[in-house]
Design a protein around this motif. Structure first.
Motif, PDB file in Angstrom:
ATOM      1  N   UNK A 264       0.845  -1.193   0.000  1.00 44.50           N
ATOM      2  CA  UNK A 264       0.000   0.000   0.000  1.00 44.50           C
ATOM      3  C   UNK A 264       0.880   1.242   0.000  1.00 44.50           C
ATOM      4  N   UNK A 265       0.605   2.144  -0.913  1.00 45.16           N
ATOM      5  CA  UNK A 265       1.330   3.412  -0.992  1.00 45.16           C
ATOM      6  C   UNK A 265       0.408   4.524  -0.497  1.00 45.16           C
ATOM      7  N   UNK A 266       0.919   5.370   0.374  1.00 46.58           N
ATOM      8  CA  UNK A 266       0.098   6.426   0.986  1.00 46.58           C
ATOM      9  C   UNK A 266       0.897   7.708   1.117  1.00 46.58           C
ATOM     10  N   UNK A 267       0.221   8.844   1.262  1.00 47.22           N
ATOM     11  CA  UNK A 267       0.946  10.111   1.430  1.00 47.22           C
ATOM     12  C   UNK A 267       1.642  10.161   2.786  1.00 47.22           C
ATOM     13  N   UNK A 268       2.704  10.915   2.845  1.00 41.04           N
ATOM     14  CA  UNK A 268       3.401  11.148   4.107  1.00 41.04           C
ATOM     15  C   UNK A 268       2.424  11.792   5.103  1.00 41.04           C
ATOM     16  N   UNK A 269       2.396  11.277   6.324  1.00 41.19           N
ATOM     17  CA  UNK A 269       1.520  11.834   7.338  1.00 41.19           C
ATOM     18  C   UNK A 269       0.128  11.246   7.355  1.00 41.19           C
ATOM     19  N   UNK A 270      -0.158  10.295   6.460  1.00 35.29           N
ATOM     20  CA  UNK A 270      -1.455   9.626   6.460  1.00 35.29           C
ATOM     21  C   UNK A 270      -1.632   8.861   7.771  1.00 35.29           C
ATOM     22  N   UNK A 271      -2.889   8.713   8.197  1.00 33.11           N
ATOM     23  CA  UNK A 271      -3.164   8.010   9.458  1.00 33.11           C
ATOM     24  C   UNK A 271      -2.602   6.591   9.465  1.00 33.11           C
ATOM     25  N   UNK A 272      -2.574   5.962   8.283  1.00 34.35           N
ATOM     26  CA  UNK A 272      -2.108   4.571   8.232  1.00 34.35           C
ATOM     27  C   UNK A 272      -0.603   4.448   8.441  1.00 34.35           C
ATOM     28  N   UNK A 273       0.128   5.532   8.374  1.00 36.20           N
ATOM     29  CA  UNK A 273       1.570   5.442   8.585  1.00 36.20           C
ATOM     30  C   UNK A 273       1.899   5.050  10.030  1.00 36.20           C
ATOM     31  N   UNK A 274       0.922   5.130  10.919  1.00 33.95           N
ATOM     32  CA  UNK A 274       1.128   4.700  12.301  1.00 33.95           C
ATOM     33  C   UNK A 274       1.059   3.183  12.432  1.00 33.95           C
ATOM     34  N   UNK A 275       0.594   2.510  11.368  1.00 40.75           N
ATOM     35  CA  UNK A 275       0.420   1.058  11.396  1.00 40.75           C
ATOM     36  C   UNK A 275       1.628   0.378  10.765  1.00 40.75           C
ATOM     37  N   UNK A 276       1.879  -0.852  11.199  1.00 36.94           N
ATOM     38  CA  UNK A 276       2.966  -1.636  10.590  1.00 36.94           C
ATOM     39  C   UNK A 276       2.468  -2.449   9.403  1.00 36.94           C
ATOM     40  N   UNK A 277       1.175  -2.813   9.409  1.00 39.90           N
ATOM     41  CA  UNK A 277       0.576  -3.590   8.324  1.00 39.90           C
ATOM     42  C   UNK A 277      -0.831  -3.064   8.051  1.00 39.90           C
ATOM     43  N   UNK A 278      -1.285  -3.261   6.815  1.00 39.43           N
ATOM     44  CA  UNK A 278      -2.610  -2.800   6.412  1.00 39.43           C
ATOM     45  C   UNK A 278      -3.504  -4.013   6.145  1.00 39.43           C
ATOM     46  N   UNK A 279      -4.703  -3.984   6.693  1.00 40.66           N
ATOM     47  CA  UNK A 279      -5.701  -5.018   6.403  1.00 40.66           C
ATOM     48  C   UNK A 279      -6.400  -4.660   5.083  1.00 40.66           C
ATOM     49  N   UNK A 280      -6.713  -5.664   4.285  1.00 44.36           N
ATOM     50  CA  UNK A 280      -7.386  -5.382   3.013  1.00 44.36           C
ATOM     51  C   UNK A 280      -8.725  -4.690   3.235  1.00 44.36           C
ATOM     52  N   UNK A 281      -9.373  -4.972   4.350  1.00 45.91           N
ATOM     53  CA  UNK A 281     -10.677  -4.360   4.618  1.00 45.91           C
ATOM     54  C   UNK A 281     -10.578  -2.849   4.793  1.00 45.91           C
ATOM     55  N   UNK A 282      -9.390  -2.347   5.131  1.00 48.05           N
ATOM     56  CA  UNK A 282      -9.224  -0.909   5.332  1.00 48.05           C
ATOM     57  C   UNK A 282      -9.294  -0.120   4.031  1.00 48.05           C
ATOM     58  N   UNK A 283      -9.085  -0.788   2.898  1.00 46.44           N
ATOM     59  CA  UNK A 283      -9.001  -0.070   1.630  1.00 46.44           C
ATOM     60  C   UNK A 283     -10.304   0.611   1.248  1.00 46.44           C
ATOM     61  N   UNK A 284     -11.418   0.163   1.819  1.00 47.17           N
ATOM     62  CA  UNK A 284     -12.705   0.777   1.487  1.00 47.17           C
ATOM     63  C   UNK A 284     -12.955   2.041   2.297  1.00 47.17           C
ATOM     64  N   UNK A 285     -12.041   2.371   3.218  1.00 49.85           N
ATOM     65  CA  UNK A 285     -12.256   3.529   4.088  1.00 49.85           C
ATOM     66  C   UNK A 285     -11.520   4.770   3.610  1.00 49.85           C
ATOM     67  N   UNK A 286     -10.830   4.663   2.475  1.00 56.97           N
ATOM     68  CA  UNK A 286     -10.124   5.817   1.925  1.00 56.97           C
ATOM     69  C   UNK A 286     -10.322   5.813   0.410  1.00 56.97           C
ATOM     70  N   UNK A 287      -9.961   6.913  -0.235  1.00 55.69           N
ATOM     71  CA  UNK A 287     -10.076   6.972  -1.694  1.00 55.69           C
ATOM     72  C   UNK A 287      -8.948   6.154  -2.310  1.00 55.69           C
ATOM     73  N   UNK A 288      -9.314   5.034  -2.893  1.00 57.46           N
ATOM     74  CA  UNK A 288      -8.337   4.120  -3.480  1.00 57.46           C
ATOM     75  C   UNK A 288      -8.183   4.436  -4.963  1.00 57.46           C
ATOM     76  N   UNK A 289      -6.985   4.782  -5.368  1.00 57.22           N
ATOM     77  CA  UNK A 289      -6.689   5.109  -6.762  1.00 57.22           C
ATOM     78  C   UNK A 289      -6.250   3.837  -7.483  1.00 57.22           C
ATOM     79  N   UNK A 290      -6.966   3.458  -8.537  1.00 57.16           N
ATOM     80  CA  UNK A 290      -6.592   2.254  -9.292  1.00 57.16           C
ATOM     81  C   UNK A 290      -6.717   2.523 -10.779  1.00 57.16           C
ATOM     82  N   UNK A 291      -6.034   1.706 -11.569  1.00 54.59           N
ATOM     83  CA  UNK A 291      -6.103   1.817 -13.022  1.00 54.59           C
ATOM     84  C   UNK A 291      -7.480   1.396 -13.520  1.00 54.59           C
TER      85      UNK A 291
END
Length: 301
Positions: free
Chosen positions: A167-194
């Motif tokens: 997962x790639x995120x902006x510097x200072x994003x709330x998720x930067x406090x986490x060591x790992x990301x759950x797939x379920x979290x992806x629906x809680x932010x704007x996910x940019x995809x091709x």
């Protein structure tokens, strides 16, 4: 009937425009038009239906074009057989790869391939799987590098390596406090995809089933382009987060971006090499396959 005429009708069927087909065949439009008309007269069949603004292939014409592609493929086999009797690593090899693999694999793979083959000429192309598939079948490409699943008649598909997603995120994003990301979290932010046509986007949504169609407008921004680099820039601007194959998450600007792995089991893809079963230069394929493996082992981590 000549191979050149068959090439013209195949290209015209693809482009559905005399001018574009002529440009692709590096001939003038009248030359191509006359040759197509001559072939239709010889066969006594209308391959194309013409109007002032478009060219349409007839049902019978589609069958003729399909057979013409097979004839051209076999003609290429004859040429390859002739050259393979001399040195299988001497002639050029034409390799295609999907957009989400090519820019990250090729820079590492090509030096290894030159090393293994003493400089075998290489022609490379980036494209979508749906466009690489027919080019492999008709001989425009000798091998393609794709993500599984990939099935095609009379084509050998060899898995090469598995690659996890991050997962790639902006510097200072709330998720930067986490060591790992759950797939379920992806629906809680704007996910940019091709956009559609990219198998990588399909793999992301399959790996993260919470991203269903109902959330298409609220949880995702679709980028209708070919470049993950565009998405990286959008993430660095704070427009959302994205999922990348691990190889695409290298050389990032750590002042603007941060990366986090997924929690176990991390979503991943299998990268494979595919080539025609009739391709007569197995030594070239072996060298290409080994070069891809070598490149993967030297990916930056």
């Amino acid at each position: 009937m000549t191979l050149t005429e068959l090439k013209y009708i195949v290209m015209l069927a693809k482009e559905q425009h005399f001018g574009r087909a002529a440009d692709a065949c590096h001939v003038s439009q009248p030359t191509l038009s006359v040759a197509v008309k001559k072939l239709e007269e010889e066969l006594g069949a209308a391959i194309f239906e013409r109007s002032k603004s478009a060219v349409y292939i007839t049902p019978l014409g589609q069958q003729i074009v399909d057979q013409a592609e097979r004839v051209m493929e076999q003609a290429n086999v004859i040429k390859e057989l002739a050259s393979s009797g001399q040195n299988q690593l001497k002639g050029p090899i034409k390799v295609g790869a999907i957009y989400t693999i090519a820019p990250y694999l090729f820079p590492h793979m090509i030096p290894f391939l030159h090393q293994h083959t003493q400089g075998m000429p290489l022609i490379i192309e980036e494209n979508l799987t749906e466009n690489l598939r027919p080019k492999l079948r008709n001989g425009e490409l000798d091998a393609i590098i794709v993500a599984l699943p990939f099935r095609e008649p009379d084509v050998v598909t060899q898995p090469i390596y598995e690659e996890e997603f991050v997962v790639l995120m902006p510097k200072g994003h709330n998720w930067t406090k986490l060591t790992h990301i759950e797939t379920s979290q992806l629906s809680t932010d704007n996910l940019l995809i091709l956009g559609k046509g990219h198998c990588f986007s399909d793999q992301v949504t399959e790996a993260c089933p919470i991203l269903n169609e109902d959330e298409y407008d609220t949880a995702r921004t679709i980028v209708n382009g070919s470049s993950l680099e565009t998405i990286r820039y959008m993430v660095s601007s704070g427009l959302g987060v994205t999922v990348l194959p691990k190889s695409a998450a290298t050389n990032i600007n750590s002042d603007l971006l941060e990366i986090r792995p997924f929690a176990h089991p991390a979503p991943k893809r299998t990268v494979a090499l595919a080539w025609r079963a009739s391709f007569p230069r197995p030594q070239a394929i072996d060298a290409l396959s080994q070069s891809i493996r070598d490149a993967y082992q030297h990916f930056p981590v």
